[in-house]
Design a protein around this motif. Structure first.
Motif, PDB file in Angstrom:
ATOM      1  N   LEU A  20       0.824  -1.206   0.000  1.00 50.69           N
ATOM      2  CA  LEU A  20       0.000   0.000   0.000  1.00 50.69           C
ATOM      3  C   LEU A  20       0.860   1.258   0.000  1.00 50.69           C
ATOM      4  CD1 LEU A  20      -2.938   0.935   0.054  1.00 50.69           C
ATOM      5  CD2 LEU A  20      -2.838   0.867   2.541  1.00 50.69           C
ATOM      6  N   ARG A  21       2.025   1.163   0.583  1.00 46.56           N
ATOM      7  CA  ARG A  21       2.966   2.286   0.617  1.00 46.56           C
ATOM      8  C   ARG A  21       3.403   2.690  -0.788  1.00 46.56           C
ATOM      9  NH1 ARG A  21       6.916   3.867   4.589  1.00 46.56           N
ATOM     10  NH2 ARG A  21       6.173   2.268   6.005  1.00 46.56           N
ATOM     11  N   HIS A  22       3.315   1.768  -1.746  1.00 47.90           N
ATOM     12  CA  HIS A  22       3.871   1.992  -3.084  1.00 47.90           C
ATOM     13  C   HIS A  22       2.825   2.027  -4.205  1.00 47.90           C
ATOM     14  CE1 HIS A  22       7.938   1.442  -1.554  1.00 47.90           C
ATOM     15  NE2 HIS A  22       7.494   0.395  -0.881  1.00 47.90           N
ATOM     16  N   VAL A  23       1.557   1.857  -3.917  1.00 49.06           N
ATOM     17  CA  VAL A  23       0.571   1.740  -5.013  1.00 49.06           C
ATOM     18  C   VAL A  23       0.348   3.047  -5.765  1.00 49.06           C
ATOM     19  CG1 VAL A  23      -0.619  -0.248  -4.013  1.00 49.06           C
ATOM     20  CG2 VAL A  23      -1.453   2.060  -3.520  1.00 49.06           C
ATOM     21  N   ASP A  24       0.670   4.182  -5.145  1.00 45.28           N
ATOM     22  CA  ASP A  24       0.591   5.486  -5.802  1.00 45.28           C
ATOM     23  C   ASP A  24      -0.794   5.711  -6.420  1.00 45.28           C
ATOM     24  OD1 ASP A  24       1.493   7.977  -6.706  1.00 45.28           O
ATOM     25  OD2 ASP A  24       2.187   7.147  -8.618  1.00 45.28           O
ATOM     26  N   GLY A  25      -1.806   5.688  -5.561  1.00 48.92           N
ATOM     27  CA  GLY A  25      -3.169   5.904  -6.049  1.00 48.92           C
ATOM     28  C   GLY A  25      -3.643   4.784  -6.968  1.00 48.92           C
TER      29      GLY A  25
END
Length: 106
Positions: A20-25
């Motif tokens: 989730l830290r990296h999904v970027d929206g």
């Protein structure tokens, strides 16, 4: 065996919070797919374990493992603070999870 499934589900919770830290929206496809796979497996394993473990206990342990693991990942890979109070509070979470395991078996 239900406790093993619950622990594994908690580890997948760490996976989905890390993704989730990296999904970027939800624009980063691979991290989004990792998030979706991890959240699906985590929830499924929680549901499966809760068939044999009281839901309140299962949810508290699952959430505790996820929170603990997410903090550890943050400290180890994302330079989040590792202050003494924070580490002592993490130890408190571990103690509570162990206590629920000892007292919460159905």
């Amino acid at each position: 065996m239900a406790w093993a499934w619950l622990i594994l589900g908690g580890l997948f919770e760490v996976g989905f919070t890390t993704c989730l830290r990296h999904v970027d929206g939800f624009r980063n496809l691979w991290w989004t797919l990792g998030f979706l796979a991890s959240v699906t497996l985590s929830m499924a394993l929680l549901e499966y374990a809760s068939r044999s473990i009281a839901m309140g206990t299962a949810y508290a342990v699952w959430g505790g493992i996820g929170a603990l693991g997410t903090v550890i990942v943050g400290i180890a890979w994302y330079q989040e603070p590792a202050s003494l109070p924070r580490l002592l509070l993490i130890l408190g979470v571990v103690a509570c999870i162990a206590g629920l395991k000892i007292t919460g078996a159905r």
